[in-house]
Each structure stands twice: as C-alpha cells, then as structure tokens.
Design a protein around this motif. Structure first.
Motif, PDB file in Angstrom:
ATOM      1  N   TYR A 113      37.918  39.411  40.815  1.00 35.23           N
ATOM      2  CA  TYR A 113      38.240  38.606  39.630  1.00 35.23           C
ATOM      3  C   TYR A 113      38.446  39.452  38.383  1.00 35.23           C
ATOM      4  CZ  TYR A 113      37.413  34.422  42.341  1.00 35.23           C
ATOM      5  OH  TYR A 113      37.502  33.421  43.285  1.00 35.23           O
ATOM      6  N   ASN A 114      38.477  40.766  38.566  1.00 35.26           N
ATOM      7  CA  ASN A 114      38.747  41.679  37.461  1.00 35.26           C
ATOM      8  C   ASN A 114      37.716  41.572  36.344  1.00 35.26           C
ATOM      9  OD1 ASN A 114      40.327  43.796  36.479  1.00 35.26           O
ATOM     10  ND2 ASN A 114      41.524  42.451  35.171  1.00 35.26           N
ATOM     11  N   TRP A 115      36.476  41.229  36.707  1.00 33.67           N
ATOM     12  CA  TRP A 115      35.399  41.261  35.716  1.00 33.67           C
ATOM     13  C   TRP A 115      35.113  42.712  35.345  1.00 33.67           C
ATOM     14  CZ3 TRP A 115      30.909  37.336  37.028  1.00 33.67           C
ATOM     15  CH2 TRP A 115      31.436  36.039  37.056  1.00 33.67           C
ATOM     16  N   LEU A 116      34.793  42.921  34.090  1.00 36.11           N
ATOM     17  CA  LEU A 116      34.478  44.271  33.632  1.00 36.11           C
ATOM     18  C   LEU A 116      33.175  44.758  34.246  1.00 36.11           C
ATOM     19  CD1 LEU A 116      35.899  46.241  31.696  1.00 36.11           C
ATOM     20  CD2 LEU A 116      34.320  45.482  29.918  1.00 36.11           C
ATOM     21  N   MET A 117      32.226  43.858  34.409  1.00 34.09           N
ATOM     22  CA  MET A 117      30.954  44.157  35.062  1.00 34.09           C
ATOM     23  C   MET A 117      30.567  42.961  35.926  1.00 34.09           C
ATOM     24  SD  MET A 117      28.594  45.723  32.012  1.00 34.09           S
ATOM     25  CE  MET A 117      29.057  47.190  31.081  1.00 34.09           C
ATOM     26  N   GLY A 118      29.905  43.238  37.038  1.00 35.22           N
ATOM     27  CA  GLY A 118      29.327  42.169  37.813  1.00 35.22           C
ATOM     28  C   GLY A 118      28.063  41.661  37.144  1.00 35.22           C
ATOM     29  N   PRO A 119      27.487  40.559  37.640  1.00 31.80           N
ATOM     30  CA  PRO A 119      26.328  39.962  36.955  1.00 31.80           C
ATOM     31  C   PRO A 119      25.129  40.886  36.837  1.00 31.80           C
ATOM     32  CG  PRO A 119      26.755  38.900  39.078  1.00 31.80           C
ATOM     33  CD  PRO A 119      27.925  39.752  38.785  1.00 31.80           C
TER      34      PRO A 119
ATOM     35  N   ARG B 114      43.424  52.084  53.307  1.00 35.14           N
ATOM     36  CA  ARG B 114      44.329  53.223  53.094  1.00 35.14           C
ATOM     37  C   ARG B 114      45.784  52.811  52.923  1.00 35.14           C
ATOM     38  NH1 ARG B 114      41.502  57.943  54.340  1.00 35.14           N
ATOM     39  NH2 ARG B 114      39.525  57.568  55.407  1.00 35.14           N
ATOM     40  N   ARG B 115      46.229  51.786  53.625  1.00 34.00           N
ATOM     41  CA  ARG B 115      47.635  51.414  53.563  1.00 34.00           C
ATOM     42  C   ARG B 115      47.906  50.290  52.568  1.00 34.00           C
ATOM     43  NH1 ARG B 115      50.885  52.481  57.981  1.00 34.00           N
ATOM     44  NH2 ARG B 115      52.544  51.521  56.743  1.00 34.00           N
ATOM     45  N   LEU B 116      47.015  49.304  52.507  1.00 38.99           N
ATOM     46  CA  LEU B 116      47.243  48.175  51.614  1.00 38.99           C
ATOM     47  C   LEU B 116      46.591  48.369  50.249  1.00 38.99           C
ATOM     48  CD1 LEU B 116      46.813  45.139  54.050  1.00 38.99           C
ATOM     49  CD2 LEU B 116      48.879  46.444  53.509  1.00 38.99           C
ATOM     50  N   GLY B 117      45.773  49.426  50.109  1.00 40.35           N
ATOM     51  CA  GLY B 117      45.145  49.695  48.821  1.00 40.35           C
ATOM     52  C   GLY B 117      44.001  48.773  48.486  1.00 40.35           C
ATOM     53  N   LYS B 118      43.371  48.190  49.507  1.00 38.84           N
ATOM     54  CA  LYS B 118      42.318  47.209  49.279  1.00 38.84           C
ATOM     55  C   LYS B 118      40.943  47.853  49.142  1.00 38.84           C
ATOM     56  CE  LYS B 118      44.892  43.678  49.165  1.00 38.84           C
ATOM     57  NZ  LYS B 118      45.037  43.009  47.860  1.00 38.84           N
ATOM     58  N   SER B 119      40.133  47.271  48.273  1.00 38.21           N
ATOM     59  CA  SER B 119      38.710  47.566  48.234  1.00 38.21           C
ATOM     60  C   SER B 119      38.056  46.549  49.167  1.00 38.21           C
ATOM     61  CB  SER B 119      38.169  47.432  46.812  1.00 38.21           C
ATOM     62  OG  SER B 119      38.778  48.391  45.962  1.00 38.21           O
ATOM     63  N   VAL B 120      37.596  47.017  50.307  1.00 36.00           N
ATOM     64  CA  VAL B 120      37.157  46.126  51.380  1.00 36.00           C
ATOM     65  C   VAL B 120      35.654  45.898  51.289  1.00 36.00           C
ATOM     66  CG1 VAL B 120      37.059  45.777  53.878  1.00 36.00           C
ATOM     67  CG2 VAL B 120      39.030  46.941  52.851  1.00 36.00           C
ATOM     68  N   LEU B 121      35.268  44.641  51.408  1.00 28.21           N
ATOM     69  CA  LEU B 121      33.867  44.255  51.369  1.00 28.21           C
ATOM     70  C   LEU B 121      33.591  43.393  52.597  1.00 28.21           C
ATOM     71  CD1 LEU B 121      32.086  42.928  48.202  1.00 28.21           C
ATOM     72  CD2 LEU B 121      31.829  41.716  50.350  1.00 28.21           C
TER      73      LEU B 121
ATOM     74  N   ARG C 142      49.008  41.617  46.098  1.00 30.66           N
ATOM     75  CA  ARG C 142      49.493  42.952  45.722  1.00 30.66           C
ATOM     76  C   ARG C 142      48.626  43.556  44.623  1.00 30.66           C
ATOM     77  NH1 ARG C 142      55.162  44.839  42.671  1.00 30.66           N
ATOM     78  NH2 ARG C 142      54.196  46.729  41.834  1.00 30.66           N
ATOM     79  N   TYR C 143      48.186  42.755  43.690  1.00 31.64           N
ATOM     80  CA  TYR C 143      47.523  43.274  42.497  1.00 31.64           C
ATOM     81  C   TYR C 143      45.996  43.154  42.528  1.00 31.64           C
ATOM     82  CZ  TYR C 143      52.288  43.014  40.694  1.00 31.64           C
ATOM     83  OH  TYR C 143      53.641  43.167  40.524  1.00 31.64           O
ATOM     84  N   THR C 144      45.471  42.205  43.286  1.00 31.53           N
ATOM     85  CA  THR C 144      44.023  41.995  43.309  1.00 31.53           C
ATOM     86  C   THR C 144      43.415  42.839  44.414  1.00 31.53           C
ATOM     87  OG1 THR C 144      44.408  39.740  42.540  1.00 31.53           O
ATOM     88  CG2 THR C 144      42.208  40.276  43.333  1.00 31.53           C
ATOM     89  N   ARG C 145      42.475  43.669  44.045  1.00 26.55           N
ATOM     90  CA  ARG C 145      42.012  44.727  44.950  1.00 26.55           C
ATOM     91  C   ARG C 145      41.166  44.225  46.107  1.00 26.55           C
ATOM     92  NH1 ARG C 145      39.037  48.817  41.065  1.00 26.55           N
ATOM     93  NH2 ARG C 145      38.588  49.834  43.053  1.00 26.55           N
ATOM     94  N   LEU C 146      40.410  43.165  45.904  1.00 30.93           N
ATOM     95  CA  LEU C 146      39.393  42.789  46.880  1.00 30.93           C
ATOM     96  C   LEU C 146      39.981  42.189  48.148  1.00 30.93           C
ATOM     97  CD1 LEU C 146      36.395  42.463  47.608  1.00 30.93           C
ATOM     98  CD2 LEU C 146      36.444  40.237  46.459  1.00 30.93           C
TER      99      LEU C 146
ATOM    100  N   GLN D 289      30.451  44.482  42.943  1.00 34.12           N
ATOM    101  CA  GLN D 289      31.750  44.971  43.395  1.00 34.12           C
ATOM    102  C   GLN D 289      32.705  43.814  43.642  1.00 34.12           C
ATOM    103  OE1 GLN D 289      30.739  47.292  46.861  1.00 34.12           O
ATOM    104  NE2 GLN D 289      30.550  49.191  45.701  1.00 34.12           N
ATOM    105  N   ALA D 290      32.212  42.753  44.282  1.00 31.24           N
ATOM    106  CA  ALA D 290      33.066  41.612  44.589  1.00 31.24           C
ATOM    107  C   ALA D 290      33.675  41.010  43.330  1.00 31.24           C
ATOM    108  CB  ALA D 290      32.265  40.550  45.349  1.00 31.24           C
ATOM    109  N   MET D 291      32.889  40.903  42.264  1.00 30.32           N
ATOM    110  CA  MET D 291      33.390  40.273  41.050  1.00 30.32           C
ATOM    111  C   MET D 291      34.348  41.196  40.286  1.00 30.32           C
ATOM    112  SD  MET D 291      32.031  37.595  41.811  1.00 30.32           S
ATOM    113  CE  MET D 291      32.962  36.706  40.583  1.00 30.32           C
ATOM    114  N   ARG D 292      34.072  42.487  40.311  1.00 29.93           N
ATOM    115  CA  ARG D 292      34.994  43.422  39.653  1.00 29.93           C
ATOM    116  C   ARG D 292      36.304  43.507  40.413  1.00 29.93           C
ATOM    117  NH1 ARG D 292      33.333  48.136  40.302  1.00 29.93           N
ATOM    118  NH2 ARG D 292      31.179  48.012  41.008  1.00 29.93           N
ATOM    119  N   TRP D 293      36.240  43.611  41.718  1.00 31.09           N
ATOM    120  CA  TRP D 293      37.445  43.778  42.520  1.00 31.09           C
ATOM    121  C   TRP D 293      38.230  42.480  42.708  1.00 31.09           C
ATOM    122  CZ3 TRP D 293      34.550  46.712  47.007  1.00 31.09           C
ATOM    123  CH2 TRP D 293      34.178  47.989  46.566  1.00 31.09           C
TER     124      TRP D 293
END
Length: 814
Positions: free
Chosen positions: A391-397, A185-192, A158-162, A385-389
C-alpha cells in the motif's frame, strides 16, 4: 515432488485465466519481462470472434495510464484464447494463474476444467484478495494439489511491489520457492509468504484501517475531503488516502473483501467494522464503483479539453458536488513541516478535530495490528513489510509506533482508558522499549583497517520474546546496513559508504534528491581523489527516486539576485562532476531508478557503466523550465547520435550524411520536448540507456547487482575513457533544425518562447556556427551548453516558468 533440476527450470510461458482488471494487468506485466503469455477468458457469443473478451481487455491495456506495458511492443508476446477451445494449449505453460472473479465456486469449477490440460511440472495458482485458498483447491487431485497455492497480486501489478504467496497444507515448498524466486527476480516482486487467513496480511490491516477511518469520520461528522486531506497531508499512508484508495481498488472489489472478512472472522474484536455500509451498497447498485467507471467517492468531469473538475460524493445527500476546501487550523500549521513524521507528531498533539481524528485512527491501527500477531504473521516486521510494499505506506504500524516512541504512546493509550494487547505488554515487561533494534556485527572493511561494523535489523518476536533478525533474501543489500561505522564521508546531500571488497558507494540523500552543490562537490571530490583506497564506486540512493533534477528554488533566487557569476560557477561545477564521472580512473556504476531527471539523467549519460531499475523514468526536463541541459546532457546525446549513425555507415562517417542528420534530429526532439521514459526499455529507445546497460526488475536487488558489477569490472581490468572528438554536423543541420522550429511555430505547436529555446538547442546540437566536419571537443560542446543555459536564464519567460514550477510543481507553457 520437485527436484533441484526442475526447480531451476526457467519459466518461458505463463497462462493467465481471466481478463478482468487484475488478470489483464498481470498478463501485461508478465509480457513486460519477456515471457510468452496465454491470455484466456470466457468465449464470446460471436462466432466471428470467440476471443472478443480478451481482445477488448488487451486494447484497454494499450490505452491505460499509467501504462501497464513497458512498451507496446510487449503486446506481441500475448496470445489470446478462450476457455471453450484453448485449454489444451495449457500443456505448454510452466505456470498457470487463475484470475477470474472472486467467487469460490466459479474458481473451483474452472480449476476442475484446467487440471486435465496441465503439464506434469506446471505450477497452478489462484489469484484472490481474501478467499480461503485451501477451500479453492480442495477438490484438486493430490499430484496437482502439491503444485497449487495462492498468489495475491496488488493493483496495479506492474507498479505495486507486494506479492503474497499463500500455501495450503499440501503445497510442496519447492514449487512455492520456484515461483517465489521467479516473481522476485523476473517480475520485480517483494514476495511475502502469508497465512491462509481472511484477506491475508496487507489486506487485513488495510481493510481495517480504511473502514475504521470511515467509522471515525461518521462518528465525528467529518467530510470525505477532511479525512483524505488529513491522511494525504501527513504523507504516511500512500498517495490515495482513504476514499481515493477505495476508488482505485474498486468499490465492488473492496466490498467483496469486506463481505469475506465479515463472514470468516467471527472472533475478530473489530468484526462489525467489516459490515458493508449502506452507502456502499447504494453505490454498487448505481454502478459508482470507482476509477473503473469514472466515478466512486470522487467523480472526474471534463469541463473542456484543458480543464477537469473533481467532484466529491456527498454521503448525506448522495449526490456529487464540487470539492470543499478543508479548513483545519492544525493541518494548516502541519503543512509547514517538511517531514511526514514531524507532521504526524505535531497533529496528534493537537486537540482540534484533525488531531483527535488522527490520534484515534492511529491508536486503533496500533492495537489492531498488535492483536493480529501471530494470527496473520509470526513477526511484526512481516506486517510492516506488507504495508510498505502493498500500500506504499512510509512505515508499517510497528515501525511507526516505534518512531512515535513506543513507551510514551503506550502511556497515553492507557490514559485514554484502553488496554494494550498481550504481545505489547510482554514486550514492555521484558524491559524492551521498541519493536525494532539494530545489532552491530563485524564485516570486512575496504579501508585497510580492522573489521568495521554493519547493522543487522532485529524485531521483537512474540514467539521467543526476544529480538530476532529481520529476514532479507540473498542478493538484497540495503544502504542502511552501512551507515554509521561504515560511513567514510558525509555532507547534507551525499554520503560515502564502504560496501566492502574495495567498493565505495556515493549515496544521494538531498530532499527529493535535487541536484545541488552538496552532491556535486562530494561526487567530484571522491572521483578525483587518486589516493582513494577504493577500487570502484557505485552511485545510488535509497530515496523514492534517484534524482528529481534541477534545484529550481536555488536557481531562481540566483537569477532574481542577478548572480550571474554564481550561476555560471554552478554550471561549471556540474560539468566538472559529470566529467569526473566519465573520466574516472576507477570504474563507476550509476544505479538509477524512478525519476531520474536533469542532472541525474546527465550522470547516467556520462557514466561508463549503468545498472538500471526496470522502473526508470529518465529524461532531460530543462526545456520545460525554459532552459537547455548544461551538465553534459546535450553533449552526450549528440555523441550517441553520431555513434549510432556511424554503425549505419560502415564505409565512413559523413558528418552531414542523412543517417547523422536523422539521428541528431531525433535526439534534438527528445530533448526539446522533455521526453521522459516510462520504463528502462523506453529509456533505451530514447537514447538515455545503452543496449549494453543491464536492467534489474527488483528494486531491492539493484544495490547488490551494481556492487557486483563494479567489482567484476575492476577485477577484469579497467581503463578510463579518453576524451572524445566528434565531427561537427555543421551549419546545414542547424539550418534544418531551425526550419523545423519555424514550421512548428507557424503551426502553433510550440510557443514563441519555446521556439527561442529550440533555437539555442539547435545551436548546441549542430556544433554552433561551424562548417560540417570540423572536429569538436567535449569541452567545446560543454561551452555551447553553458552559453545557451546562461542566455536563457536572463529571459523573462524562462523566469516565469521557473517561478510557476517552483510554486505549483507544474510546468508552464508561455
């Protein structure tokens, strides 16, 4: 093959197979979005309840915190079943998600049983954190294989975007796009879309980062507390640091990912890091697997109803002990810096243990991530994007490497005697000095000028050795594109941006977006400017939260200086801002998300139009600080209560009628107990959102949706709302509320000071000392709010509450 007609077929029913931690939470989040869910697992041995496993999982979901459901009413959409008796029901499902244990043969065996029951157009996916997706689906019939791929959800879903989608060579791209669009659109996911490599993208980088931190910790003889303190206080790598993250993921699940990685990565230069340490094997044998069992690297012990102690696992003695205070001189100094990047810059320049540890794990991360491009991702931005979405990292590597100065950092790495990955060497040889750059591109302006410039983000591609655009799906807008040339006005707390097509955006950007004078003055001035070239406005932010409420430090300083005139002027300014928002001649759409407290909540309450994010935690928190809301929040809650009661009294509104009194009492309790919604759905139930306010599941789509709504309202024709009057609920309701306060005080459910706060609030919500039915203007109600607020500011116990919260971030009940 899927055709366009099928591609646009809505998804009504989804089946989730597996009632473990991930499967159950995926089922809950699907139910949140109004989808009918089949929730199946192995049958129970009990003949009286063959669905005991899924029933138990559903009960656990009801009690979960943070909640898995937006609201418990969503549980009605979940239909239970088992693999032995209910697989034929899968013919009704548009999407079937296998989410059983991470065991290749078990997954393949279940899919074999599922195939005969699939409808001809259903998508079939397997949920895995690292098993080879192609191997899982190897035995599927060809027509099913085209509809099969991997879906890697992150916990809690529910809370983790990726959401990582992992296609096989046989996956039909149209089917993948169908599920991707639904998830977005429905689940609110950032899809990779990830490659079918061990642990995919986010997991591969995170597993390395975590295991390398443990390896360096052991090498430097640091403690668990020291490592987590260093990483959490920098603030770059999520909320749970190293050992908290493993406890959250689960030691069992994390160990499975390590085993898979070690077995499948014979050529990884850091393969040995993925060997399961002996202490983790011992933890597994003892059942110390993390939050799931209440103990992992940390153990929560209830000392009393009010007191909980967190113990730490001592890896040398292999027993739990009280947490040790961390004493690192560099860390103590870094805590004085506000920004995470500044703290990190400071720490890696220090030569004590803390600085050496961070420099080591940071450079190891940079080098490992650069070696993985294009193995796990074709472009650096995909890794970031994967690390921000995920694991909630502020910035990716790669973003972080740029922020720390790529050239200077590479020079220091070379001085350490280490080699740079070929990809990075080629970047530097090309003359580039960063992984990212921005391109200014022309775009239409709202200001009657020549076209302005918007920013397009590019990243250095290892495929072409040139800068290539960072991909964003259609319908995603980011405020960062409009800063600079499209910035019309700016102060330290708020900016005015030109979004084009006549739409202006007021962007909030104070620290934590506290409601301060910069925001209040900018919003008021812009909305009262009758000569403005804009046709409509959006108010939002790109911070983590929309607004964290009152600036407690500033208020406390004014109280201590006895600057009562300044406090009253600040309240009048806040009321003027919410009034300008409500009476604006142009449509204004407020787009809130995350924490939306105090003045932020009052912006939403006074706005004619709102476009909310599904994860909206909104409320009027002032009573928790010893105050009452004074920016029009009480006024609007009273007006809404009366209007809702009016709908129940079609033959005429009686201001002292039962329906009116009940509606106002509900609003009174909502404010008094500082109730905060846990979702936009709950915000409607609490009265903070109207049923007509639309909700967006994907945070990335909120700005674009709000912009389109503002444009639509303007084009349809807009008239500002006239001032309202409301018949006074009167003295009788005030007496009723005060009696409730008295009874709560006698039952000791509220403190003496809370009873005083409640008495002030009762005066506002009843309209003061007037008879029922007397017409009350909005200005009169605002005056009542203001008087109550100022009176409570002078109370010693209110000042104690403000001091305590300003110091600790917690609330005090005194």
């Amino acid at each position: 093959m899927f055709n366009d007609r099928v591609l646009h077929r809505p998804i009504h029913t989804v089946a989730v197979l597996g009632a473990g931690t991930m499967g159950s939470r995926i089922a809950a989040h699907l139910a949140n979005q109004g989808v009918a869910v089949f929730f199946f697992d192995q049958p129970s041995s009990s003949p009286s309840d063959r669905n005991a496993a899924v029933r138990r999982a559903l009960e656990e979901l009801r009690d979960l915190y943070p909640p898995a459901f937006y609201d418990l009413s969503s549980t009605a959409r979940v239909r239970l079943g088992n693999f032995a008796e209910d697989l034929p029901r899968l013919r009704e499902a548009d999407w079937v998600i296998e989410a059983i244990t991470e065991d290749l043969e078990a997954k393949r065996a279940l899919l074999t049983r599922v195939v005969p029951h699939l409808n001809a157009q259903a998508a079939l996916t397997t949920t895995s954190s690292g098993l080879p997706i192609a191997q899982i689906g190897a035995g599927l019939p060809a027509e099913v294989g085209r509809r099969f791929f991997g879906t890697h959800f992150f916990n809690p879903p529910r809370y983790t975007r990726l959401l990582e989608l992992i296609p096989t060579p046989h996956t039909d791209p149209a089917v993948q796009h169908w599920i991707s669009d639904f998830a977005d659109r429905r689940l609110g996911k950032s899809v990779l879309v990830a490659k079918d490599t061990p642990s995919f993208v986010a997991g591969r980088i995170a597993n390395f980062f975590l295991m390398n931190a443990i390896h360096v910790m052991q090498e430097m003889r640091l403690t668990i507390e020291e490592v987590d303190a260093l990483i959490s206080n920098v603030g770059m790598w999520g909320d749970h640091a190293v050992f908290g993250t493993i406890d959250l993921v689960g030691v069992e699940a994390f160990s499975g990912m390590l085993r898979n990685s070690y077995a499948q990565l014979p050529n990884d230069e850091c393969r040995d890091l993925f060997q399961l340490p002996q202490f983790m094997q011992d933890m597994l044998q003892r059942g110390w697997v993390g939050e799931k069992t209440g103990q992992g690297f940390y153990k929560r012990v209830e000392r009393s109803e009010q007191q909980t102690e967190i113990l730490t696992l001592d890896l040398s003695a292999f027993e739990y002990r009280p947490r040790h205070r961390v004493h690192l001189a560099s860390l103590e100094q870094a805590r004085n810096l506000d920004e995470p990047l500044d703290r990190l810059r400071y720490l890696i320049q220090e030569r004590d243990e803390g600085g050496q540890f961070l420099w080591r794990i940071l450079t190891d991360l940079f080098l490992y991530a650069a070696h993985r491009v294009p193995e796990i991702a074709d472009e650096p931005y995909i890794v970031d994007q994967a690390m921000r979405w995920g694991y909630n990292w502020l910035m990716g590597p790669f973003e972080l490497w740029d922020a720390l100065d790529l050239g200077a950092t590479c020079q220091r790495i070379r001085q350490d005697g280490r080699s740079l990955p070929p990809f990075v060497e080629r970047l530097l040889q090309s003359g580039a000095r960063a992984f990212y750059r921005t391109l200014q591109a022309p775009a239409a302006s709202s200001m009657g000028r020549a076209p302005d410039l918007v920013r397009t983000l590019l990243n250095f591609s290892p495929r072409t050795l040139t800068y290539q655009p960072v991909h964003n799906p259609p319908g995603v807008l980011q405020l960062s594109r409009y800063r600079g040339a499209r910035e019309v006005q700016r102060n330290p707390g708020c900016s005015m941006l030109d979004l084009g097509d006549g739409i202006g955006c007021l962007e909030l950007h104070t620290r934590n977006n506290v409601m301060g004078p910069d925001i209040v003055q900018m919003v008021t001035r812009v909305l009262n400017d009758h000569e403005s070239p804009f046709d409509a406005f959006v108010i939002t932010s790109e911070s983590e939260h929309f607004c964290s409420g009152l600036n407690l430090h500033a208020l406390l300083m004014d109280i201590q200086a006895e600057s009562w005139d300044e406090i009253e002027a600040s309240v009048l300014s806040l009321q003027a801002m919410t009034g300008a928002l409500k009476r604006s001649r142009r449509p204004v759409v407020v787009a809130p998300f995350g924490w939306t407290l105090g003045g932020g909540c009052e912006m939403v309450l006074n706005a004619a139009h709102v476009m909310a994010h599904a994860e909206l935690y909104i409320g009027l928190g002032e009573p928790a600080y010893g105050l009452v809301p004074a920016g029009g929040g009480c006024k609007e809650m009273l007006l809404r209560a009366v209007h809702s009661a009016l709908a129940l009294q079609p033959d005429g509104l009686r201001p002292d009628g039962v329906e009116v009194q009940q509606a106002i009492r509900t609003a009174f309790h909502t404010i008094l107990f500082s109730r905060v919604s846990r979702s936009a759905q709950q915000a409607r139930q609490l009265g903070f959102l109207r049923s007509t306010h639309p909700v967006v599941a994907n945070r990335d789509r909120l700005l674009a949706a709000a912009r389109e709504q503002a444009l639509h309202i303007f084009r349809e024709g807009y008239a500002s709302r006239p001032p309202e009057t409301v018949p006074a609920p009167g003295r009788n309701l005030r007496a009723t509320l005060l009696m409730e306060v008295y009874l709560m005080r006698m039952a000791e459910t509220i403190t003496e000071h809370e009873a005083k706060i409640a008495a002030h609030l009762a005066g506002v919500m009843s309209g003061g000392d007037v008879a029922a039915g007397v017409p009350l203007s909005e200005d009169y109600l605002l005056e009542l709010e203001r008087e109550a607020f100022l009176s409570l500011c002078g109370e010693r116990r209110t000042q104690e509450r403000l001091q305590y919260t300003a110091k600790t971030g917690q609330t005090l009940r005194n």
